[in-house]
Every structure is written in C-alpha cells, then in structure tokens.
Enzyme design. Structure first.
Site, PDB file in Angstrom:
ATOM      1  N   GLU A 112      44.080   4.178  27.838  1.00 16.03           N
ATOM      2  CA  GLU A 112      43.512   2.912  27.398  1.00 16.03           C
ATOM      3  C   GLU A 112      44.440   2.106  26.493  1.00 16.03           C
ATOM      4  OE1 GLU A 112      40.676   1.346  28.173  1.00 16.03           O
ATOM      5  OE2 GLU A 112      40.137   2.900  29.628  1.00 16.03           O
ATOM      6  N   SER A 128     -14.041  36.877  30.185  1.00 18.75           N
ATOM      7  CA  SER A 128     -14.219  38.055  29.323  1.00 18.75           C
ATOM      8  C   SER A 128     -13.384  38.049  28.051  1.00 18.75           C
ATOM      9  CB  SER A 128     -13.903  39.325  30.123  1.00 18.75           C
ATOM     10  OG  SER A 128     -14.861  39.511  31.145  1.00 18.75           O
TER      11      SER A 128
END
Length: 778
Positions: free
Chosen positions: A107, A479
């Site tokens: 860059e 249960s």
C-alpha cells in the site's frame, strides 16, 4: 499570445538569429510564469474554499472507533457479537511486524519517509501505467486515513485537494505509528470486518499474533478491494493478490526467497463466517436484550464487553451433546424425505444460478449442510452444496435414506435430481445423507450453590428457531415432579422405608365420569418402600402418596422450590406431572436438594466493561448461607438426595452411573403421557442440570421413547465434562436424623410417631411377603 505558434518558433531556434532566439526564450518564460500564476491562483481559490470547510479533526486525534457488543464466557471465550461493524481495536505495538510490513509493502512502501503525500510514488505510478508495469497506487496510507475518516468516494479535484491537505494536517498532528494504528483498526476488509484484528478472526479464526506470513499477506491484500480479493468468496483472486504482496515484500528485502516460496506454497484454511469459541447463541440473545434495555441507543457501537458466568468447555459440551442426541433420536425414527425440489436447467451457468438461489433459502445448521442433487442412483448420490466442490455420497452414507433411493419410493420421500437434501461429514471426510430434525430440545446447568449459569442451550438451532426453550417453554414435567411430593411427605411423618401398596388403583372420575386408573410402565410389585418406588418411578405409589398427604398440601409445598402453584392442578394428577414448568425453573428446584435446602436465583452476567476495560457493572457476591433462609429442612434435602442417588444407581437413571462410573450422581427421569415430553433432572457436586426433549407442537415422541432414552444421554454427556477431574462428593447427615432399620428417619418420627405403611394391610398375604422379600433383597 498564441501557445502553439510560439512552440513552433521555439523548435526552429537552431536556425534563427541570436536576438530572435533570446526573444523566444523570454516569451516562453513569460508563458511558463503565466501558467504558474494561473495554477497558483486556481490552487489558492480551491484552498480558500477547502480550508474553511475542513472537518473537525478530533475524530482522528481522539479516535473512538465503533466497536460492537461482545459477550464472553467466564474464561474469556467469545460467544456472541452484535453490531454493524466487527472491530477489535488493537494498539500498534500489538500488531505483528510481519503484518505491518506486508501492508506497507503493497500500500505505501515509503510511508516512513514521506510527509503524507508521496510525489515520488505518484510519478512511479504514472510511469508504471505508461510502461505496462506492475500497477501501483498513488494514495499513501495517510491519504487513505484522510479519505476513510473524512471524505466520500467521489472523484473530483476538490476532494483530492482536500485529501492532500488533510494528509498534511494528519502528519503534523500524529506520529507515523499513530497513523498506521488508525488505518489498521479502521479500514474495511470485507465480511463486515473492520480492522485487521477482526479480519484475522473472521477469515482465519486467529488472533493477530498467531498469523503466518502467508495469512498476513492475504489480509494485507484486502484494503485495495475487499470484495474482489475476499478469500472466502473469491479464493483465486485473493491468492493472486496475496502473491503480489509477497513479491513486493521480497522486492523490498522484507522477506527472503525461502520465506517467499514457503508462504506461496502454504495452503490456507479460510472461514466463510465469524465463528465463536463457545456455542451459545441463546445466551448471547439473552445478554443482548438485557444490555439493550440497560444502554439503549449505544449498545452496538460503544464496545461493551459482557462477561457471563458460563464455562467454555461445559457450554460446548452441552451444545454438542444436545445436537448429537437430537440427531440420534431423529435417525431412530427414519428419513422423512428431501426438504424441497427445484427443476434444474440444462445450461450450466443457469443451473449454477438456480442452485445458488435455492440453497440460499436453506441455510446450513452447523454440520448439516444443504445440497442440490445432480445425480442419483441406489449406489451413489452426487450433490452441489452452496460452497465447495461437488459432494459424492455412497456406501454407509446412503443407509439412512435408502428407502428414498428406491424406484418405487413415494413421491414425497423419493430423492431425485433437483432434490434439496441435507448432508453431514464425519471426521474421516465421508459424507452421509441426513435431515433437519423436527424435534427440539433444551439444556441448562447451574451452580447449585450460588445460582450462576454454567451452560445453556435453548434449542437445536437458534437461527432456525430463536425461541428459548430453557427460559420460556412451559411443558408438563412428568415424573421429575415426584421428588417434590415425596419431600412434602417427609414432613408428614413418611420416610424412605415407608411401605406403600403397588397394586392397581381405580379412582372415581370427576362428575360421575369414567374412573381414573393410573398405571405403571413396568407392572406392579405389591408392598414397596418409597425409596424403591421413587427409584423405579412407580406411578400408582406416587398417586397413593399424594392422596394421603392431600393435593392441596403438596401444591402449596411446591412453592418452596420456586414453582408457580397456579400452574399445577389441585388434584391427584399433579404427582404424575400434569402441571407446567420450564427447564430453568426445574433446575432451580433441584438445586434445593443439591445444596442442602436453599433456594437459588439464577444469574448470568458477571461483569460489564467498556472498550478500554473499565468495569461499568459488577455482579454483587451471592449471599452466603447464613444470609439466606432455608426453603426446606436440611434433613429433608439430605434424605431426598439419598433417594435420588438410588434412582441413578439402580433405578430408571442407572445408565448415567454406568456411563460415568460415579456414585455421587442424583436425579430423576421424567416421561409425560404418550411420551410427549422426555426429561432428566439431576446433579452432582455443585452442578445441577436439566435436559428436555419434545416437539413444539406437542405430539408423541414414540412408544419406545422415555426420559432415559431422550434426555438422560444429553445430561450424561454434559456431566462427563462438568465433573472431569473432580472427586466424588459426599454429604454428612445433618443433626436430627437417624439411620433406623436400614434407612433415614427424622428423630421425631421414631417409634410409632411416623408413617410405617399405607394401604398394605388390604393386600393379600403373598403380596406382602413378596414385597418384604424384595425390600430386603434390594
């Protein structure tokens, strides 16, 4: 004065007199001076319009990036993230030099030398363009910072001049490291990722220090065009860009030829989406909702970090166990057919488009991937997934869907070209046909002492169904409600040794209707102790027990554990679980037995910090036992614990102790009428956990399915992780409790004060003797 005639006359200078040549030189100098004056005036005018309108500069001098809300486990594993921009602010000192060098090489190789605008770079870029050499950008890192923070993407002379002015101002206000730090944290790099730290997590599931040279070069190539060079979407272009970065680094002497060759050859494993270290989507949503209410309007941009009480390893174990057992159930009940069908065009390009559009409507679910069938026979199926190469399924991979591959298969079952199917891949890379399950499940684990969450999985797939079954699914408990009725009975003088009559029972129906006849799943045993009755989940004994202590008393007693009395019927069906509970509510209730009799309040968030790590909120320490009032008698909790341990050692939950090889497990299975819900609730040490499985639109899970086959395996697999390396827990009997004739009894109920038997005298003598024989034999 005309320009071109003057130039023509200048070219004829060698043939002119000396005085004439001097005149032309003066004229040309005047033209150049005039042009410079005009340019200066124009630049001055532009500056006059640009300088007064420069944006406020504190956006870079006082950088406050938009950082998303992030949610972590207690041990620092990321489990969720919310925000438009994914970003992790990372100081320049913590960004690896290899990544900095890779970025600057491609860059702005003269970043450390220029003052914001690199005129040499501009000339080099122009020359490269004219000669056909390697294309090079003319914008410096500083100019890109100016553009990113202050400017639009329009291409005008005024904007470019503003960019140059801003670049000089930035260079005068910030150091080179500060400028590079801004750039590497702010730049967009695709996949909603801003900054290199976020991109590293998104594409490679790594932190910056873990990146290789090859990975750093791949990321450094993204800023120029994140869409074009995205390795998750355009791997070929991304690879070419990566090699260009590496060539620049080699040319600049930043890497050796050997390093270049190794990086180019390294295969990269690229992720297509951000993956979290802990799988807890329902937890993330719970936290998001709470933070949104607490910090409206700023929760997604201020960088809040929320640390939950979850344990990463336990959360992932819960998630994987739940999905594994849901899929196992689904496999037991057969293939239902393809998810959909699409007619495939003959043209290859059109076909590819149609497949992509179709699969976009069938998102993946972890390891369940959607694919469109392109070839099919009884021996082989080929299919196209949304990503990757064509899949080939054969051999055992076809077994689950074998009926759908037959020529005479029903239309809604048959797999054919154009069918949308689900596939999964095993650890050896082999593909199998699967399907998305219709059944759902939930799991929650709490610290039984302080109420903190250890794990929560609200359903099979959050993105398919965001409903949180742990906190919001009101289901019949079956249960698993029985221990609370047994607990109530202990306060009425019963004990684990109390004999009850396990024989068929017929009770008058309501308002003269049909009589109600509760039944056991495993037949009848005559006289049986409450301990064995609970271990074997005897329905008839439980109904007789509730009938004795009365439903009204038991219903009121349930509230001690945090149950809502209004959601439980005031009749005998209550003990068989005809009321309504949530998995979270049930976990809190079982915690009372686990911790010796104290109610807990579940809590999830340990602390909240801002983006800089400052603590904004810290959970107060949970109250100690001396500060809390017991919900039930400690003796009661101890006795029920001993009974629940028997359930897991020799009763309906015995497979858990067999699989885990521990004797400190306690819990209860639960299966509602017609097997509509399957449950297991239990604990060991300070971990209490509840697992549930069922359909959102209630229907039977199957006549051969029970809580022990559906929910208990989820619980067991989780507990294997939660209890790893922990010694068995032992409990000391509290004062006021004695061990009499082989079982525990409140001191005040010794002798004739307690209940020794109920309805046993009405049974035939043989049944009595058989029951006593079983009692002492067990």
């Amino acid at each position: 004065m005309s320009f071109f005639p003057t130039v023509a006359r200048f070219l004829a200078l060698p043939f002119a007199t000396a005085s004439y040549r001097n005149e032309l030189r003066r004229t040309l100098l005047a033209l150049v001076a005039h042009a410079c004056l005009v340019a200066t005036v124009l630049v001055g005018i532009m500056l006059a319009t640009v300088l007064p309108n420069l944006p406020a500069f504190d956006v870079v001098t006082d950088y406050r990036p938009k950082i998303p809300l992030r949610i972590y486990t207690a041990d620092g594993a990321l489990l969720g993230e919310f925000g438009e921009e994914r970003r992790d602010f990372t100081p320049i000192a913590e960004i690896p030099p290899v990544l900095q060098e890779a970025l600057l090489a491609i860059e702005d190789s003269r970043f450390r030398e220029h003052s914001g605008v690199d005129f040499r770079g501009v000339l080099r870029a122009v020359a490269a363009g004219l000669t056909g050499g390697m294309r090079q950008g003319a914008s410096t890192i500083t100019m890109q910072v100016a553009r990113t923070f202050f400017l639009s993407q329009e291409r005008t002379l005024k904007r470019k001049l503003t960019e140059v002015v801003l670049a000089y101002r930035i260079e005068s206000a910030l150091s080179k490291d500060q400028i590079l730090e801004l750039y590497m944290n702010q730049i967009y790099l695709g996949q909603r990722s801003y900054g290199f730290a976020s991109a590293a997590r998104t594409y490679f599931r790594k932190r910056l220090p873990e990146l290789t040279l090859a990975e750093a070069a791949m990321l450094a190539g993204l800023p120029q065009n994140p869409a074009k060079h995205n390795p998750a979407v355009n791997p070929v272009r991304a690879k070419a860009r990566q090699e260009l970065v590496l060539k620049r680094m080699l040319h600049l002497g930043k890497i050796s030829q050997e390093e270049f060759d190794e990086a180019v050859a390294q295969p990269l494993k690229v992720s297509r989406s951000l993956q979290f270290e802990a799988r807890a989507d329902h937890v993330a949503e719970l936290v998001r909702q709470q933070l949104q209410a607490q910090y409206p309007g700023e929760v997604y941009t201020q960088g809040f970090n929320v640390y939950t009480t979850l344990d990463k390893a336990e959360q992932n174990a819960a998630y994987e166990s739940l999905r594994r057992q849901v899929l196992a159930y689904d496999q037991r009940h057969g293939y239902r057919g393809p998810e959909g069908f699409v007619a495939l065009p003959a043209d290859a390009d059109e076909r590819e488009d149609v497949i992509d559009q179709t699969l976009a409507r069938h998102p993946g679910s972890d390891n369940l991937i959607a694919a469109v069938v392109t070839e099919v026979s009884a021996q082989r199926v080929r299919a196209e997934p949304a990503f990757g190469d064509t899949l080939e399924i054969k051999g055992d991979g076809l077994r689950f869907a074998a009926p759908a591959l037959q020529q005479n298969a029903k239309a809604n079952l048959k797999i054919k070209v154009g069918s949308v199917i689900r596939v999964s891949q095993d650890s050896k890379g082999r593909w199998s046909i699967a399907q998305m399950p219709e059944v759902d499940a939930a799991f929650v684990a709490l610290n039984a002492e302080d109420g903190s969450y250890r794990a929560l999985v609200g359903g099979f797939d959050f993105y398919r169904k965001q409903f949180n079954h742990v906190t919001s699914a009101w289901r019949q408990p079956g249960s698993i409600i029985k221990p609370f009725v047994y607990s109530a009975a202990l306060e009425k003088g019963f004990s684990p040794a109390t004999l009850m009559n396990d024989e068929p029972l017929s009770l008058p129906g309501s308002e003269g209707g049909q009589p109600w006849e509760p039944r056991n799943d495993d037949g009848y045993d005559g006289p049986i102790t409450l301990r064995r009755a609970l271990a074997r989940s005897k329905n008839v004994v439980s109904v007789r027990l509730l009938q004795t202590i009365t439903p009204a008393y038991a219903r009121d007693y349930l509230q001690r554990f945090g149950f809502d009395a209004a959601k439980h019927p005031d009749n005998l069906t209550m003990v068989l679980g005809s009321g309504s509970v949530t998995p979270l509510q049930m976990a809190g209730a079982y915690a009372v037995f686990a911790n010796g009799g104290f109610r807990i309040t579940p809590w999830l968030i340990e602390k909240i910090t801002d983006a800089r790590g400052n603590v904004l909120w810290q959970a107060p320490p949970p109250p100690g036992r001396q500060e809390r009032q017991a919900a039930i008698d400690p003796r009661n909790a101890f006795v029920i614990d001993s009974m629940l341990r028997e359930v897991v050692s020799s009763g309906t939950g015995a497979s858990a102790s067999q699989r885990l090889g521990r004797h400190d497990l306690a819990g209860k299975t639960g299966t509602t009428s017609d097997a509509i819900d399957g449950w297991f609730a239990g604990y060991a040490g300070n971990v209490v956990a509840v697992a549930w499985m069922g359909y959102d639109q209630p229907r039977s899970l199957g006549s051969r399915e029970f809580g022990a086959t559906l929910a208990l395996p989820i619980w067991t697999d989780y507990m294997r992780q939660a209890l790893a390396g922990k010694p068995p827990s032992e409990r000391t009997p509290p004062p006021g409790l004695s061990y009499v004739d082989g079982d525990w009894l409140y001191d005040e109920f010794q002798g004739d004060a307690g209940v020794k038997a109920v309805d046993v005298e009405t049974s035939p003598l043989k049944s009595i003797l058989d029951g006593i024989r079983k009692l002492f034999g067990g």
